[in-house]
Design a protein around this motif. Structure first.
Motif, short mmCIF file in Angstrom:
data_model
loop_
_atom_site.label_atom_id
_atom_site.label_comp_id
_atom_site.label_asym_id
_atom_site.label_seq_id
_atom_site.Cartn_x
_atom_site.Cartn_y
_atom_site.Cartn_z
N GLU A 24 32.90 50.35 34.38
CA GLU A 24 32.96 50.11 35.82
C GLU A 24 33.71 51.27 36.45
OE1 GLU A 24 34.24 46.26 37.41
OE2 GLU A 24 34.00 45.44 35.38
N GLY A 25 33.32 51.65 37.66
CA GLY A 25 34.00 52.73 38.35
C GLY A 25 33.73 54.07 37.69
N ARG A 26 34.77 54.88 37.58
CA ARG A 26 34.62 56.22 37.00
C ARG A 26 35.82 56.53 36.12
NH1 ARG A 26 37.93 60.07 39.15
NH2 ARG A 26 38.95 59.60 41.12
N GLY A 27 35.66 57.58 35.31
CA GLY A 27 36.75 58.06 34.48
C GLY A 27 37.57 59.10 35.21
N ALA A 40 44.56 55.05 37.54
CA ALA A 40 44.57 54.44 36.21
C ALA A 40 43.20 53.91 35.84
CB ALA A 40 45.58 53.30 36.18
N LEU A 41 42.96 53.89 34.54
CA LEU A 41 41.84 53.18 33.97
C LEU A 41 42.43 51.97 33.25
CD1 LEU A 41 39.82 56.12 32.38
CD2 LEU A 41 39.31 54.91 34.49
N ILE A 42 41.74 50.85 33.32
CA ILE A 42 42.20 49.67 32.60
C ILE A 42 41.11 49.24 31.63
CG2 ILE A 42 43.75 48.92 34.44
CD1 ILE A 42 41.65 46.78 35.19
N SER A 43 41.50 48.47 30.63
CA SER A 43 40.54 47.96 29.65
C SER A 43 39.91 46.67 30.15
CB SER A 43 41.25 47.70 28.32
OG SER A 43 42.18 46.63 28.49
N GLU A 44 38.83 46.27 29.47
CA GLU A 44 38.19 44.99 29.78
C GLU A 44 39.21 43.86 29.64
OE1 GLU A 44 33.82 44.78 28.08
OE2 GLU A 44 35.18 45.71 26.63
N SER A 45 40.04 43.92 28.61
CA SER A 45 41.03 42.87 28.39
C SER A 45 42.05 42.81 29.53
CB SER A 45 41.75 43.07 27.06
OG SER A 45 40.86 42.86 26.00
N LEU A 52 40.79 39.87 37.59
CA LEU A 52 40.23 40.69 38.66
C LEU A 52 38.71 40.68 38.61
CD1 LEU A 52 42.56 43.81 38.34
CD2 LEU A 52 42.70 41.99 40.04
N ALA A 53 38.08 40.19 39.65
CA ALA A 53 36.62 40.23 39.72
C ALA A 53 36.16 41.67 39.98
CB ALA A 53 36.11 39.29 40.80
N ASP A 54 36.86 42.36 40.87
CA ASP A 54 36.53 43.75 41.22
C ASP A 54 37.82 44.57 41.19
OD1 ASP A 54 35.48 46.13 42.12
OD2 ASP A 54 35.19 45.45 44.18
N ILE A 70 40.78 53.13 39.04
CA ILE A 70 39.52 53.80 39.38
C ILE A 70 38.40 53.43 38.42
CG2 ILE A 70 40.58 55.75 40.57
CD1 ILE A 70 40.06 57.38 37.95
N GLY A 71 38.73 52.78 37.30
CA GLY A 71 37.70 52.44 36.35
C GLY A 71 38.16 51.46 35.29
#
Length: 82
Positions: A24-27, A40-45, A52-54, A70-71
């Motif tokens: 989702e989003g960008r790197g 920041a990028l976050i993990s699926e977990s 967070l839905a979005d 951002i992703g």
């Protein structure tokens, strides 16, 4: 109420070097100077943990600074599996 979690800092090339997919989003991008230290990028977990839905645009707070999400990346193992 604030939720606490562990954070890990990576360089711009970490996710591409280990072929970790941004889902989702960008790197991170070297063309976006604001990425370093402000985004920041976050993990699926983490997305599930924060419910967070979005998550894109969500603000994370660390000490006295804030980071814009951002992703989202696929979950990965950050340490040795042995």
């Amino acid at each position: 109420m604030p939720r606490r979690t562990a954070t890990v800092v990576f360089d711009l090339d970490f996710f591409s070097m280990y072929d970790i997919e941004v889902i989702e989003g960008r790197g991170f991008s070297p063309d976006e100077p604001g990425d370093i230290g402000h985004r920041a990028l976050i993990s699926e977990s983490m997305k599930k943990h924060l419910e967070l839905a979005d998550p894109i645009g969500f603000t994370l707070y660390k000490d006295s600074s804030s980071l814009e999400v951002i992703g989202v990346v696929k979950d990965f193992h950050g340490t040795a599996l042995d």
